[in-house]
Write a protein that holds these residues in place. Structure first.
Motif, short mmCIF file in Angstrom:
data_model
loop_
_atom_site.label_atom_id
_atom_site.label_comp_id
_atom_site.label_asym_id
_atom_site.label_seq_id
_atom_site.Cartn_x
_atom_site.Cartn_y
_atom_site.Cartn_z
N LYS A 229 1.05 -1.18 -0.05
CA LYS A 229 0.06 0.24 0.23
C LYS A 229 0.82 1.28 -0.48
O LYS A 229 0.66 1.69 -1.09
N GLU B 94 0.71 3.82 -2.50
CA GLU B 94 0.15 5.28 -2.81
C GLU B 94 1.36 6.72 -3.09
O GLU B 94 0.75 7.60 -3.06
N SER C 21 -6.28 -3.41 -10.52
CA SER C 21 -7.67 -2.65 -12.11
C SER C 21 -8.44 -3.03 -12.56
O SER C 21 -7.34 -4.97 -13.04
N PRO D 42 -7.96 -6.00 -4.33
CA PRO D 42 -8.51 -5.05 -3.60
C PRO D 42 -10.71 -4.82 -3.74
O PRO D 42 -10.53 -5.11 -5.23
N LYS E 142 -12.11 -2.07 -3.03
CA LYS E 142 -12.02 -1.48 -3.70
C LYS E 142 -10.71 -0.63 -4.65
O LYS E 142 -9.99 -1.18 -4.34
N GLU E 143 -10.50 -0.60 -5.61
CA GLU E 143 -10.15 -0.25 -6.81
C GLU E 143 -10.09 1.09 -6.67
O GLU E 143 -10.62 2.22 -5.93
N TYR E 144 -8.42 0.89 -6.55
CA TYR E 144 -7.74 3.23 -7.21
C TYR E 144 -8.88 3.69 -7.49
O TYR E 144 -8.63 3.17 -8.69
N ASP E 145 -8.91 4.87 -7.76
CA ASP E 145 -9.95 5.92 -8.91
C ASP E 145 -8.89 6.32 -9.89
O ASP E 145 -7.74 7.56 -9.59
N LYS F 74 -7.70 8.39 -3.63
CA LYS F 74 -8.97 8.04 -3.98
C LYS F 74 -9.70 6.90 -4.20
O LYS F 74 -8.91 6.09 -5.21
N PHE F 75 -10.99 6.28 -3.57
CA PHE F 75 -10.99 4.89 -3.95
C PHE F 75 -12.46 4.77 -5.15
O PHE F 75 -13.15 6.21 -4.59
N ASP G 28 -8.50 -4.49 1.12
CA ASP G 28 -9.24 -3.43 1.53
C ASP G 28 -8.00 -2.22 1.96
O ASP G 28 -7.46 -1.28 3.02
N GLU H 288 -8.01 0.88 1.22
CA GLU H 288 -9.05 2.64 1.41
C GLU H 288 -8.21 2.48 3.51
O GLU H 288 -7.91 3.81 3.80
#
Length: 268
Positions: free
Chosen positions: A12, A16, A126, A162, A164-167, A177-178, A217, A219
């Motif tokens: 992570k 990031e 992704s 993930p 929630k995928e990275y935006d 953001k996610f 997760d 996030e």
């Protein structure tokens, strides 16, 4: 040695940090460098060692990404992500006599290969739904390649996705953001259930002896690793009435299951 939680948190941090410093191109370059996923490799090696495997049997060695064992299957020879070599066996080069690799040189030999534990380690960060078919077919093909030639071989798969995928749109502005839309979590659980738990080595060569599906997760800080249906249901990631089941895909029993199956097959 590191734990799986440390490995995921390191993953992570690398992703990031690259987004903040260089946006989407830097994030893609970081993934291509293999630095993030190598943390998961190290967690797998560490867990084998904590389970009693001598360090000299781990390939590549702890803390290194080379050299890998390039093992020969029915279709191809391929570098394996993490291997545990058999105690008391010495590689013996031999000429292959069947399959696409007929007349190619196997530098380890079938007996040594079949008694080697091999664990594939992958991640998909992704387009989880869009790329699923290709990725799943490739996963099955890796197991078939080795099992067709070496039916008793014990294979593991650690697959991280993930929840929630990275935006990607936010990455353009170097922002983390996610996407609120939850990806194909239930589909991945059911699909990996279908290729998990190959107990009978005379059949189902497309299966792995044990699969670990790492649902993360990113996030949350620290990153949250899901190991049970209850956690997934409570966080709204799967329906409470689903027939998908994480219990046999969790990290907690992955290494033990691999070693137990090996002991059953080879009597050690």
């Amino acid at each position: 040695m590191i734990t799986i939680q440390q490995a995921v948190d390191n993953f992570k941090k690398l992703i990031e940090t690259s987004i903040i410093e260089g946006g989407i191109k830097a994030k893609e370059a970081m993934i291509r460098s293999s630095r993030p996923i190598n943390n998961i490799h190290e967690a797998v090696k560490s867990d084998f060692i904590r389970s009693g495997i001598a360090e000299h049997r781990i390939h590549p060695p702890l803390g290194e990404s080379k050299p890998e064992l390039k093992l020969a299957g029915f279709i191809k020879q391929k570098n394996q992500d993490v291997c545990v070599s058999p105690e008391g066996y010495i590689p013996e080069s031999e000429m292959m006599t069947e399959g696409i690799l007929r007349e190619a040189t196997d530098y380890y030999g079938k007996d040594y290969t079949e008694r080697t534990i091999s664990v594939n380690i992958r991640s998909q960060m992704s387009s989880l739904a869009k790329n699923f078919d290709t990725l799943y077919e490739r996963t099955i093909a890796e197991a078939q390649n080795l099992h067709v030639r070496c039916p008793k071989m014990v294979l593991g798969e650690v697959y991280m996705i993930p929840v929630k995928e990275y935006d990607a749109a936010a990455m353009i502005n170097n922002e983390i953001k996610f996407i609120d839309r939850i990806g194909a979590v239930e589909k991945y659980i059911k699909s990996f259930q279908a290729i998990n738990g190959r107990l009978d080595f005379t059949r189902e060569d497309y299966k792995y002896e044990r699969v670990c599906l790492l649902l993360i997760d990113f996030e949350k800080t620290p990153a949250k690793i899901y190991s049970s249906n209850l956690d997934l249901i409570n966080d709204g990631l799967i329906d409470k009435n689903t027939d998908a089941n994480m219990s046999e895909l969790s990290w907690e029993t992955f290494t033990k299951n691999i070693l137990d199956t090996y002991s059953t097959r080879f009597g050690v």
